[in-house]
Write a protein that holds these residues in place. Structure first.
Motif, short mmCIF file in Angstrom:
data_model
loop_
_atom_site.label_atom_id
_atom_site.label_comp_id
_atom_site.label_asym_id
_atom_site.label_seq_id
_atom_site.Cartn_x
_atom_site.Cartn_y
_atom_site.Cartn_z
N HIS A 1 -15.66 1.41 -8.79
CA HIS A 1 -15.11 2.72 -9.06
C HIS A 1 -13.84 2.45 -8.84
N GLY A 50 -19.27 8.67 -12.08
CA GLY A 50 -18.29 8.37 -11.06
C GLY A 50 -19.27 8.76 -9.92
N GLU A 51 -18.37 8.89 -8.61
CA GLU A 51 -19.01 8.99 -7.41
C GLU A 51 -19.30 10.79 -7.28
N GLN A 52 -17.91 11.35 -6.98
CA GLN A 52 -17.80 12.73 -6.83
C GLN A 52 -16.66 12.97 -7.02
N PRO A 53 -16.29 14.50 -7.21
CA PRO A 53 -14.97 14.89 -7.55
C PRO A 53 -13.98 14.65 -6.30
N GLY A 54 -12.83 14.35 -6.59
CA GLY A 54 -11.80 14.35 -5.59
C GLY A 54 -10.94 15.42 -5.28
N PRO A 89 -13.65 16.48 -14.20
CA PRO A 89 -13.85 15.10 -13.40
C PRO A 89 -12.72 14.25 -13.90
N PHE A 90 -12.31 13.25 -12.95
CA PHE A 90 -11.70 12.27 -13.24
C PHE A 90 -10.15 12.66 -14.14
N GLU A 97 -9.68 16.91 -8.94
CA GLU A 97 -10.94 17.27 -9.59
C GLU A 97 -11.22 18.58 -9.18
N ASN A 127 -19.97 12.99 -12.62
CA ASN A 127 -20.35 12.24 -11.35
C ASN A 127 -21.69 12.44 -10.87
N ALA A 137 -7.42 8.09 -9.41
CA ALA A 137 -8.68 7.44 -10.13
C ALA A 137 -8.66 7.57 -11.64
#
Ligand code: URA
Length: 536
Positions: free
Chosen positions: A478, A352-356, A365-366, A359, A392, A370
């Motif tokens: 994504h 993925g891109e980066q943790p939110g 992650p994830f 996360e 990520n 999302a």
């Protein structure tokens, strides 16, 4: 005034099926050449299944005194190309006068050359409107078909691989044959049947077959996947964005009986206002105390030791080194480093891109919204989360603090290229230690970091691309991109996304070496998904 008819009694033309465009074309050409006026023709349609798009279509059957299905000899008739497109759409309309209307327009086009450019001609305008209705119905069918997994133990023997998915749909127009290839492409690796009152479409992974229609009683009952989908739908339903009128326009009530989620709409809508108010009042999430180096508690991953002990140690060492990484400023802002998780030796890695926000708080992650969407897709694809390596491109949450009357909120910010580049060594080390057979790049940041060049996701999605080390990478959207869409667009987009992911199923469903229990059904089926050599 129209010329006198060539014969006293109406000529009957029986077309081979509801969408027999080629039969209509042959008969119309012959009739025009013979000067047969529109009102002297009776167009009928045989009940037989049209070969339509699936085979050579020159099987018009004609009856009556002078019409034969064979292409007419003689001077060719001039028909604007735009009119042929109109014919192709209009023959799919349910209106029984459609062939008469088309022939009338053809007749007039031969006699009134200005008709093609007359935007106000009522007959032409009506035909265009009907064609538009057909195009809309095709779109609706693509968006609103819902498959349910069924047990087809009584089906063909030996059973083809993978479960059978069945959907029931009741299109208002004859669009099934036109839409079937779309589903075939989208769910190439999945056995499915779409049942409608007029036609059924069956795809066994190799051949698309048409059969007779069936009644609604043949629709399969709800399955476990559907319960998951309903839970998911209810959880992503955003009461603050509810626009019932717009929703009904996009998803007319006529389709609601076909959509399991429609049963939730009235209840969700009834409480939307109250829920929106509660959301506004809710306290924002706050970062936890920053965790300097301790890694997060991971769910047990029994395969980790079983598969490759050295790789597991290497990965653990990378994880703890990354926990203290300050190669870019993000490490100092985030709660903790969110390293990838999953067993070394996993056949498939998702990036993925980066943790939110979630996360960052949980250190995995994830796991936020999302992630829930990704988990739903993986469940539908039969990819066990514990069998995949999920990570990520960037290991720290980048956000913008936003001050609100209720406190600070952390709004996701796309990482800068230099931040992604600072993180690249961690990603490459994960790839080296896990040694996946294939990678799925979720979004542009992941794709760029994995392939070393900017990637236009919408152009390259669903395709296998090879890295310079030869590792195949499948590019797709994504999951957050889907979450940002308007609800009425989201479902169709989700289907397309699932179709992209499905191309990696032969890796996603692969059990780990020495772990036959992880994959559904134990053994892996080498025909699942596709190999990167088959990339489109
Ligand atoms: N988005 C990502 O790219 N990764 C996550 O882990 C969560 C959201």
């Amino acid at each position: 005034m129209e010329p006198e008819s060539a014969s006293a009694r109406p000529q009957r033309v029986a077309l081979a099926g509801e969408i027999d465009l080629e039969g209509f074309r042959c008969a119309a050409r012959r009739l025009l050449q013979q000067g047969v006026a529109p009102d002297d023709i009776e167009w009928t349609v045989a009940g037989a299944i049209s070969t339509g798009l699936f085979a050579a279509a020159d099987d018009a059957v004609s009856e009556g005194p002078s019409v034969t299905p064979a292409p007419a000899a003689g001077p060719s008739l001039r028909v604007p190309a735009e009119f042929m497109t109109l014919c192709a759409d209009l023959v799919q309309h349910a209106d029984t006068t459609r062939f008469h209307r088309l022939y009338r327009l053809l007749w007039r086009l031969q006699r009134e050359p200005g008709l093609r450019d007359d935007a106000l001609d009522p007959e032409m305008a009506e035909a265009r409107r009907m064609a538009q209705t057909v195009r809309r119905e095709r779109h609706k069918m693509k968006a609103f078909v819902r498959f349910r997994e069924v047990d087809d133990a009584a089906g063909p023997s030996p059973a083809p691989p993978g479960p059978l998915h069945v959907a029931w749909f009741d299109p208002a127009h004859h669009v099934v044959e036109a839409v079937a290839p779309f589903f075939m492409r989208r769910f190439a690796g999945m056995r499915f049947a779409i049942l409608t009152p007029e036609r059924s479409v069956h795809w066994d992974g190799h051949t698309l077959r048409l059969a007779a229609g069936v009644g609604r009683q043949s629709a399969p009952p709800a399955d476990a996947g559907e319960a998951l989908w309903l839970t998911y739908y209810a959880s992503i339903f955003n009461p603050a964005r509810l626009k019932l009128k717009a929703m009904e326009k996009e998803m007319p009530r006529r389709y609601w009986t076909l959509l399991p989620e429609a049963t939730l709409i009235s209840g969700l809508a009834a409480h939307a206002q109250e829920r929106s108010l509660r959301m506004v009042e809710q306290a924002p999430t706050q970062p936890l105390r920053r965790l300097a180096s301790a890694g997060p508690k991971l769910p047990p991953q029994p395969a980790m030791q079983a598969a490759a002990p050295d790789a597991a140690h290497t990965l653990a060492a990378h994880r703890s080194a990354a926990a203290a990484c300050r190669a870019c400023p993000l490490g100092a802002l985030a709660t903790q480093t969110v390293f990838g998780e999953g067993p070394p030796g996993a056949a498939l890695m998702l990036v993925g891109e980066q943790p939110g926000d979630q996360e960052d708080l949980q250190g995995r992650p994830f796991v936020g919204p999302a992630g829930q969407l990704l988990v739903r897709a993986m469940a539908q694809l039969g990819w066990p989360r514990a069998g995949l390596y999920i990570t990520n491109a960037v290991k720290h949450f980048k956000y913008e603090p936003q001050i609100t009357p209720r406190g600070k909120r952390r709004i996701h910010k796309t990482p800068a290229q230099r931040e992604a580049d600072a993180c690249l060594p961690w990603l490459e080390r994960e790839i080296e230690a896990v040694a996946p057979q294939a990678i799925v790049a979720l979004g542009a940041t992941a794709a760029r970091q994995l392939l070393g060049r900017p990637v236009a996701v919408m152009r390259e999605r669903g395709q296998w691309v090879h890295r310079s080390d030869g590792l195949p990478v499948l590019v797709t959207l994504h999951p957050s991109a889907l979450l940002r869409m308007a609800p009425e667009e989201r479902e169709a987009a989700y289907g397309d996304w699932l179709a992209d992911l499905e191309r990696a199923s032969r890796y996603g469903r692969q059990p780990l070496a020495g772990d036959a229990t992880d994959a559904p059904g134990g053994a892996q089926d080498a025909t699942d998904g596709e190999s990167p050599g088959q990339a489109r």
